[in-house]
Motif scaffolding. Structure first.
Motif, mmCIF file in Angstrom:
data_model
loop_
_atom_site.group_PDB
_atom_site.id
_atom_site.type_symbol
_atom_site.label_atom_id
_atom_site.label_comp_id
_atom_site.label_asym_id
_atom_site.label_seq_id
_atom_site.Cartn_x
_atom_site.Cartn_y
_atom_site.Cartn_z
ATOM 1 N N GLY A 42 13.052 -3.142 -16.595
ATOM 2 C CA GLY A 42 12.498 -3.474 -17.816
ATOM 3 C C GLY A 42 11.074 -2.995 -17.933
ATOM 4 N N LYS A 43 10.779 -2.282 -16.999
ATOM 5 C CA LYS A 43 9.286 -1.775 -17.074
ATOM 6 C C LYS A 43 9.192 -0.153 -17.225
ATOM 7 C CE LYS A 43 7.209 -5.560 -14.327
ATOM 8 N NZ LYS A 43 6.460 -5.951 -13.009
ATOM 9 N N GLU A 44 7.921 0.296 -17.611
ATOM 10 C CA GLU A 44 7.743 1.754 -17.663
ATOM 11 C C GLU A 44 7.494 2.279 -16.102
ATOM 12 O OE1 GLU A 44 5.605 1.941 -21.915
ATOM 13 O OE2 GLU A 44 4.340 2.410 -20.121
ATOM 14 N N ARG A 45 7.808 3.537 -16.261
ATOM 15 C CA ARG A 45 7.580 4.374 -15.094
ATOM 16 C C ARG A 45 5.960 4.212 -14.475
ATOM 17 N NH1 ARG A 45 11.379 9.598 -13.957
ATOM 18 N NH2 ARG A 45 12.747 7.718 -14.211
ATOM 19 N N GLU A 46 5.861 3.885 -13.312
ATOM 20 C CA GLU A 46 4.522 3.831 -12.758
ATOM 21 C C GLU A 46 4.143 4.797 -11.786
ATOM 22 O OE1 GLU A 46 2.126 -0.110 -11.048
ATOM 23 O OE2 GLU A 46 4.077 0.419 -10.461
ATOM 24 N N PHE A 47 2.787 5.289 -12.044
ATOM 25 C CA PHE A 47 2.515 6.391 -10.904
ATOM 26 C C PHE A 47 2.189 5.396 -9.763
ATOM 27 C CE2 PHE A 47 0.061 9.569 -8.968
ATOM 28 C CZ PHE A 47 -1.128 9.016 -8.152
ATOM 29 N N VAL A 48 2.446 6.054 -8.415
ATOM 30 C CA VAL A 48 2.228 5.510 -7.276
ATOM 31 C C VAL A 48 1.362 6.217 -6.294
ATOM 32 C CG1 VAL A 48 3.415 4.689 -4.850
ATOM 33 C CG2 VAL A 48 4.585 4.576 -6.983
ATOM 34 N N LYS A 87 5.505 -5.827 -0.484
ATOM 35 C CA LYS A 87 5.415 -6.645 -1.379
ATOM 36 C C LYS A 87 6.763 -6.909 -2.291
ATOM 37 C CE LYS A 87 0.285 -6.683 -1.825
ATOM 38 N NZ LYS A 87 -0.636 -6.858 -2.514
ATOM 39 N N PRO A 88 7.231 -8.085 -2.639
ATOM 40 C CA PRO A 88 8.243 -8.201 -3.617
ATOM 41 C C PRO A 88 8.018 -7.434 -5.167
ATOM 42 C CG PRO A 88 7.888 -10.431 -2.699
ATOM 43 C CD PRO A 88 6.702 -9.507 -2.210
ATOM 44 N N GLU A 89 6.717 -7.218 -5.173
ATOM 45 C CA GLU A 89 6.614 -6.482 -6.734
ATOM 46 C C GLU A 89 6.469 -4.964 -6.382
ATOM 47 O OE1 GLU A 89 4.622 -8.997 -4.997
ATOM 48 O OE2 GLU A 89 2.500 -8.640 -5.175
ATOM 49 N N ASP A 90 6.527 -4.472 -5.232
ATOM 50 C CA ASP A 90 7.024 -3.091 -4.963
ATOM 51 C C ASP A 90 8.304 -2.761 -5.201
ATOM 52 O OD1 ASP A 90 4.751 -3.361 -2.057
ATOM 53 O OD2 ASP A 90 4.298 -2.461 -4.013
ATOM 54 N N THR A 91 9.290 -3.581 -5.543
ATOM 55 C CA THR A 91 10.741 -3.435 -5.683
ATOM 56 C C THR A 91 10.902 -2.679 -6.933
ATOM 57 O OG1 THR A 91 11.573 -5.559 -4.773
ATOM 58 C CG2 THR A 91 12.716 -4.556 -6.326
ATOM 59 N N ALA A 92 11.481 -1.456 -6.773
ATOM 60 C CA ALA A 92 11.716 -0.574 -8.013
ATOM 61 C C ALA A 92 12.514 0.655 -7.252
ATOM 62 C CB ALA A 92 10.290 -0.047 -8.198
ATOM 63 N N VAL A 93 12.939 1.349 -8.547
ATOM 64 C CA VAL A 93 13.345 2.580 -8.052
ATOM 65 C C VAL A 93 12.196 3.752 -7.911
ATOM 66 C CG1 VAL A 93 15.018 4.754 -8.637
ATOM 67 C CG2 VAL A 93 15.836 2.304 -9.267
ATOM 68 N N TYR A 94 12.267 4.496 -6.717
ATOM 69 C CA TYR A 94 10.949 5.411 -6.447
ATOM 70 C C TYR A 94 11.684 6.704 -6.854
ATOM 71 C CZ TYR A 94 8.129 1.827 -4.524
ATOM 72 O OH TYR A 94 7.539 0.735 -4.428
ATOM 73 N N HIS A 95 10.861 7.425 -7.815
ATOM 74 C CA HIS A 95 11.338 8.960 -7.940
ATOM 75 C C HIS A 95 10.083 9.927 -7.288
ATOM 76 C CE1 HIS A 95 14.434 7.937 -10.832
ATOM 77 N NE2 HIS A 95 13.811 6.887 -11.221
ATOM 78 N N CYS A 96 10.540 10.850 -6.911
ATOM 79 C CA CYS A 96 9.618 11.905 -6.515
ATOM 80 C C CYS A 96 9.686 12.913 -7.744
ATOM 81 C CB CYS A 96 10.472 12.785 -5.345
ATOM 82 S SG CYS A 96 9.576 14.431 -4.652
#
Length: 125
Positions: A42-48, A87-96
């Motif tokens: 439900g969120k936009e892709r975010e830079f890490v 942290k729980p808020e780091d939960t996501a699909v991580y893309h290279c």
């Protein structure tokens, strides 16, 4: 054609660590910028984080600064994302992602040409 394959995701408790890997193939990457992005439901892709293959300059989102470290292994054509103090808020699909050249817009997904399929990171409380 550049190909990216991520690995290393999984389930970890809050406060734990994971190391993601992104194996790159298809060409030499001397001028490339490599990035990690994440997308939660439900969120936009975010830079890490991002790293310049030549010179190794690194860049981080404020939300991960001091906890995550991006690095590269030139011999293995692999980029890593060491994630500590998760942290729980780091939960996501991580893309290279790979960009042919460095851009001041390295934090924007549109600056990147090639994407991996993603790896799930889940941080439990």
């Amino acid at each position: 054609q550049v190909q990216l394959v991520e690995s290393g995701g999984g389930l970890v408790q809050a406060g734990g660590s994971l190391r993601l890997s992104c194996a790159a193939s298809g060409r030499t990457f001397g001028d490339y910028t490599m990035g990690w992005f994440r997308q939660a439901p439900g969120k936009e892709r975010e830079f890490v984080a991002a790293i310049r293959w030549s010179g190794g300059g690194t860049y981080y989102a404020d939300s991960v600064k001091g906890r995550f470290t991006i690095s590269r292994d030139n011999a293995k054509n692999t980029v890593y994302l060491q994630m500590n103090s998760l942290k729980p808020e780091d939960t996501a699909v991580y893309h290279c992602a790979a960009a042919r050249y460095y851009s001041l817009s390295y934090y924007q997904p549109t600056s990147y040409d090639t994407w991996g399929q993603g790896t799930q990171v889940t941080v439990s409380t």
